[in-house]
Design a protein around this motif. Structure first.
Motif, PDB file in Angstrom:
ATOM      1  N   ILE A  48      52.539  42.455  -0.138  1.00  9.54           N
ATOM      2  CA  ILE A  48      51.157  42.193  -0.547  1.00  9.54           C
ATOM      3  C   ILE A  48      50.586  40.993   0.200  1.00  9.54           C
ATOM      4  O   ILE A  48      49.747  41.132   1.089  1.00  9.54           O
ATOM      5  CB  ILE A  48      51.059  41.973  -2.073  1.00  9.54           C
ATOM      6  N   ASP A  49      51.036  39.808  -0.142  1.00 13.81           N
ATOM      7  CA  ASP A  49      50.434  38.593   0.389  1.00 13.81           C
ATOM      8  C   ASP A  49      50.504  38.500   1.912  1.00 13.81           C
ATOM      9  O   ASP A  49      49.491  38.214   2.572  1.00 13.81           O
ATOM     10  CB  ASP A  49      51.104  37.358  -0.214  1.00 13.81           C
ATOM     11  N   LEU A  50      51.683  38.728   2.462  1.00 10.40           N
ATOM     12  CA  LEU A  50      51.838  38.525   3.903  1.00 10.40           C
ATOM     13  C   LEU A  50      51.131  39.590   4.741  1.00 10.40           C
ATOM     14  O   LEU A  50      50.463  39.242   5.726  1.00 10.40           O
ATOM     15  CB  LEU A  50      53.326  38.437   4.258  1.00 10.40           C
ATOM     16  N   PRO A  51      51.230  40.877   4.406  1.00 16.68           N
ATOM     17  CA  PRO A  51      50.444  41.857   5.183  1.00 16.68           C
ATOM     18  C   PRO A  51      48.936  41.615   5.093  1.00 16.68           C
ATOM     19  O   PRO A  51      48.216  41.824   6.075  1.00 16.68           O
ATOM     20  CB  PRO A  51      50.828  43.204   4.555  1.00 16.68           C
ATOM     21  N   ILE A  52      48.465  41.175   3.946  1.00 19.50           N
ATOM     22  CA  ILE A  52      47.038  40.884   3.821  1.00 19.50           C
ATOM     23  C   ILE A  52      46.690  39.632   4.620  1.00 19.50           C
ATOM     24  O   ILE A  52      45.615  39.555   5.238  1.00 19.50           O
ATOM     25  CB  ILE A  52      46.643  40.754   2.336  1.00 19.50           C
ATOM     26  N   LEU A  53      47.589  38.654   4.658  1.00 15.92           N
ATOM     27  CA  LEU A  53      47.364  37.472   5.489  1.00 15.92           C
ATOM     28  C   LEU A  53      47.253  37.856   6.964  1.00 15.92           C
ATOM     29  O   LEU A  53      46.444  37.274   7.707  1.00 15.92           O
ATOM     30  CB  LEU A  53      48.494  36.462   5.285  1.00 15.92           C
ATOM     31  N   VAL A  54      48.034  38.830   7.399  1.00 18.96           N
ATOM     32  CA  VAL A  54      47.915  39.346   8.772  1.00 18.96           C
ATOM     33  C   VAL A  54      46.492  39.829   9.030  1.00 18.96           C
ATOM     34  O   VAL A  54      45.874  39.498  10.055  1.00 18.96           O
ATOM     35  CB  VAL A  54      48.917  40.499   9.001  1.00 18.96           C
ATOM     36  N   ARG A  55      45.954  40.593   8.106  1.00 14.40           N
ATOM     37  CA  ARG A  55      44.615  41.165   8.289  1.00 14.40           C
ATOM     38  C   ARG A  55      43.526  40.099   8.192  1.00 14.40           C
ATOM     39  O   ARG A  55      42.512  40.184   8.888  1.00 14.40           O
ATOM     40  CB  ARG A  55      44.416  42.282   7.264  1.00 14.40           C
ATOM     41  N   LEU A  56      43.739  39.101   7.357  1.00 16.00           N
ATOM     42  CA  LEU A  56      42.782  38.001   7.270  1.00 16.00           C
ATOM     43  C   LEU A  56      42.780  37.184   8.560  1.00 16.00           C
ATOM     44  O   LEU A  56      41.716  36.799   9.057  1.00 16.00           O
ATOM     45  CB  LEU A  56      43.132  37.111   6.081  1.00 16.00           C
ATOM     46  N   HIS A  57      43.935  36.938   9.108  1.00 18.93           N
ATOM     47  CA  HIS A  57      44.049  36.208  10.379  1.00 18.93           C
ATOM     48  C   HIS A  57      43.320  36.972  11.485  1.00 18.93           C
ATOM     49  O   HIS A  57      42.533  36.398  12.253  1.00 18.93           O
ATOM     50  CB  HIS A  57      45.528  36.017  10.723  1.00 18.93           C
ATOM     51  N   THR A  58      43.550  38.282  11.545  1.00 16.46           N
ATOM     52  CA  THR A  58      42.904  39.117  12.558  1.00 16.46           C
ATOM     53  C   THR A  58      41.387  39.131  12.374  1.00 16.46           C
ATOM     54  O   THR A  58      40.628  39.042  13.350  1.00 16.46           O
ATOM     55  CB  THR A  58      43.451  40.558  12.480  1.00 16.46           C
ATOM     56  N   ALA A  59      40.952  39.222  11.129  1.00 19.74           N
ATOM     57  CA  ALA A  59      39.512  39.282  10.854  1.00 19.74           C
ATOM     58  C   ALA A  59      38.822  37.971  11.227  1.00 19.74           C
ATOM     59  O   ALA A  59      37.744  37.980  11.840  1.00 19.74           O
ATOM     60  CB  ALA A  59      39.271  39.610   9.386  1.00 19.74           C
ATOM     61  N   TRP A  60      39.413  36.844  10.882  1.00 17.91           N
ATOM     62  CA  TRP A  60      38.817  35.562  11.275  1.00 17.91           C
ATOM     63  C   TRP A  60      38.795  35.409  12.787  1.00 17.91           C
ATOM     64  O   TRP A  60      37.817  34.908  13.360  1.00 17.91           O
ATOM     65  CB  TRP A  60      39.606  34.395  10.661  1.00 17.91           C
ATOM     66  N   GLN A  61      39.852  35.863  13.440  1.00 22.39           N
ATOM     67  CA  GLN A  61      39.941  35.711  14.887  1.00 22.39           C
ATOM     68  C   GLN A  61      38.852  36.512  15.601  1.00 22.39           C
ATOM     69  O   GLN A  61      38.307  36.071  16.616  1.00 22.39           O
ATOM     70  CB  GLN A  61      41.326  36.160  15.362  1.00 22.39           C
ATOM     71  N   SER A  62      38.530  37.680  15.046  1.00 21.59           N
ATOM     72  CA  SER A  62      37.502  38.524  15.646  1.00 21.59           C
ATOM     73  C   SER A  62      36.122  38.286  15.024  1.00 21.59           C
ATOM     74  O   SER A  62      35.178  39.016  15.334  1.00 21.59           O
ATOM     75  CB  SER A  62      37.889  39.998  15.504  1.00 21.59           C
ATOM     76  N   ARG A  63      36.037  37.302  14.129  1.00 20.86           N
ATOM     77  CA  ARG A  63      34.788  36.954  13.441  1.00 20.86           C
ATOM     78  C   ARG A  63      34.215  38.161  12.678  1.00 20.86           C
ATOM     79  O   ARG A  63      33.006  38.359  12.609  1.00 20.86           O
ATOM     80  CB  ARG A  63      33.757  36.380  14.411  1.00 20.86           C
ATOM     81  N   ASP A  64      35.115  38.934  12.106  1.00 18.73           N
ATOM     82  CA  ASP A  64      34.748  40.089  11.300  1.00 18.73           C
ATOM     83  C   ASP A  64      34.678  39.639   9.843  1.00 18.73           C
ATOM     84  O   ASP A  64      35.619  39.828   9.059  1.00 18.73           O
ATOM     85  CB  ASP A  64      35.786  41.201  11.487  1.00 18.73           C
ATOM     86  N   PHE A  65      33.555  39.046   9.470  1.00 19.19           N
ATOM     87  CA  PHE A  65      33.449  38.410   8.159  1.00 19.19           C
ATOM     88  C   PHE A  65      33.461  39.419   7.016  1.00 19.19           C
ATOM     89  O   PHE A  65      33.896  39.091   5.898  1.00 19.19           O
ATOM     90  CB  PHE A  65      32.187  37.542   8.108  1.00 19.19           C
ATOM     91  N   ASP A  66      32.999  40.633   7.277  1.00 16.31           N
ATOM     92  CA  ASP A  66      33.054  41.662   6.238  1.00 16.31           C
ATOM     93  C   ASP A  66      34.502  41.981   5.873  1.00 16.31           C
ATOM     94  O   ASP A  66      34.837  42.152   4.689  1.00 16.31           O
ATOM     95  CB  ASP A  66      32.352  42.937   6.709  1.00 16.31           C
ATOM     96  N   ASN A  67      35.361  42.044   6.886  1.00 14.15           N
ATOM     97  CA  ASN A  67      36.772  42.327   6.604  1.00 14.15           C
ATOM     98  C   ASN A  67      37.479  41.137   5.974  1.00 14.15           C
ATOM     99  O   ASN A  67      38.417  41.317   5.193  1.00 14.15           O
ATOM    100  CB  ASN A  67      37.498  42.762   7.875  1.00 14.15           C
ATOM    101  N   VAL A  68      37.045  39.928   6.301  1.00 15.66           N
ATOM    102  CA  VAL A  68      37.594  38.760   5.598  1.00 15.66           C
ATOM    103  C   VAL A  68      37.324  38.899   4.106  1.00 15.66           C
ATOM    104  O   VAL A  68      38.224  38.744   3.274  1.00 15.66           O
ATOM    105  CB  VAL A  68      36.987  37.446   6.137  1.00 15.66           C
TER     106      VAL A  68
END
Length: 224
Positions: A59-79
């Motif tokens: 749960i926590d770590l896979p979602i952290l992966v996606r949050l890291h990716t979203a911030w990196q690509s400035r995809d605020f909706d996915n954050v």
């Protein structure tokens, strides 16, 4: 490969001295001790390894992966989306409150450290610790795998501190427990990096039960 400055920033981010109030929360550990589920260092190791295997890893770590990716690509909706998904996995009011409070506290700190993207998260109800941790990692150029290792290490260290206070354990026993469980972390992180969106999810029934009972516990040291 992590740079020297990024490593130092990661150490800052996972420090127990980070002023976000993590020391106030046991994440159900206090309730489990009160209910007699954790009586000694062996019980504590079994509880925490179960949390790593059944909750953090899926749960926590896979979602952290996606949050890291979203911030990196400035995809605020996915954050926003993944922060809300993570909050939905918190099974009790205490756990949801903890995530919101620590996430908002980290947002305030990052704003004061001139990370403007954190500003709106200071009062957002969908704030989570992982969402703001991921933002800091991206801003400070901490690689995704190193960010995951730091995040899960910080969680583990806080839980062992709770064990030392609550079981109670001696200081040496606490360090021994931390060392034994730390061996699991690289494999847990590597597995989390491989998990697909549809495979995210899990449940730790003991945690949910201990946390819900802790909400009504008469005398307690921790807020969760």
């Amino acid at each position: 490969m992590i740079t020297d400055l990024a490593l130092l920033r990661l150490l800052q981010l996972v420090s127990p001295g980070l002023p976000i109030g993590m020391y106030s929360y046991s994440q159900g550990f206090e309730g489990a001790v009160e209910d007699g589920l954790i009586k000694n260092d062996a019980d504590a190791e079994e509880w925490l390894s179960g949390m790593l295997d059944n909750s953090l890893q899926y749960i926590d770590l896979p979602i952290l992966v996606r949050l890291h990716t979203a911030w990196q690509s400035r995809d605020f909706d996915n954050v926003s989306r993944w922060s809300q998904v993570l909050k939905a996995y918190r099974e009790t009011a205490e756990l949801r409150f903890e995530d919101k409070q620590t996430g908002q506290a980290l947002a305030r700190l990052l704003t004061d450290l001139n990370i403007d993207e954190a500003r709106d998260w200071r009062r957002r109800p969908d704030a989570t610790l992982a969402a703001l941790f991921a933002l800091a990692a991206v801003q400070w150029q901490i690689t995704m795998r190193d960010a995951l290792l730091g995040y899960v290490w910080s969680w583990l260290e806080n839980q062992v501190v709770c064990a030392v206070k609550l079981v109670p354990l001696g200081q040496v026993a606490g360090q021994r427990l931390l060392g034994e469980l730390a061996r699991m972390l690289p494999a847990v992180v590597d597995q989390a990096l491989l998990i697909a969106d549809d495979d995210i999810g899990g449940s730790a029934f003991g945690l949910a039960l201990a946390s819900s009972r802790h909400e009504m516990q008469y005398s307690r040291l921790f807020r969760s």
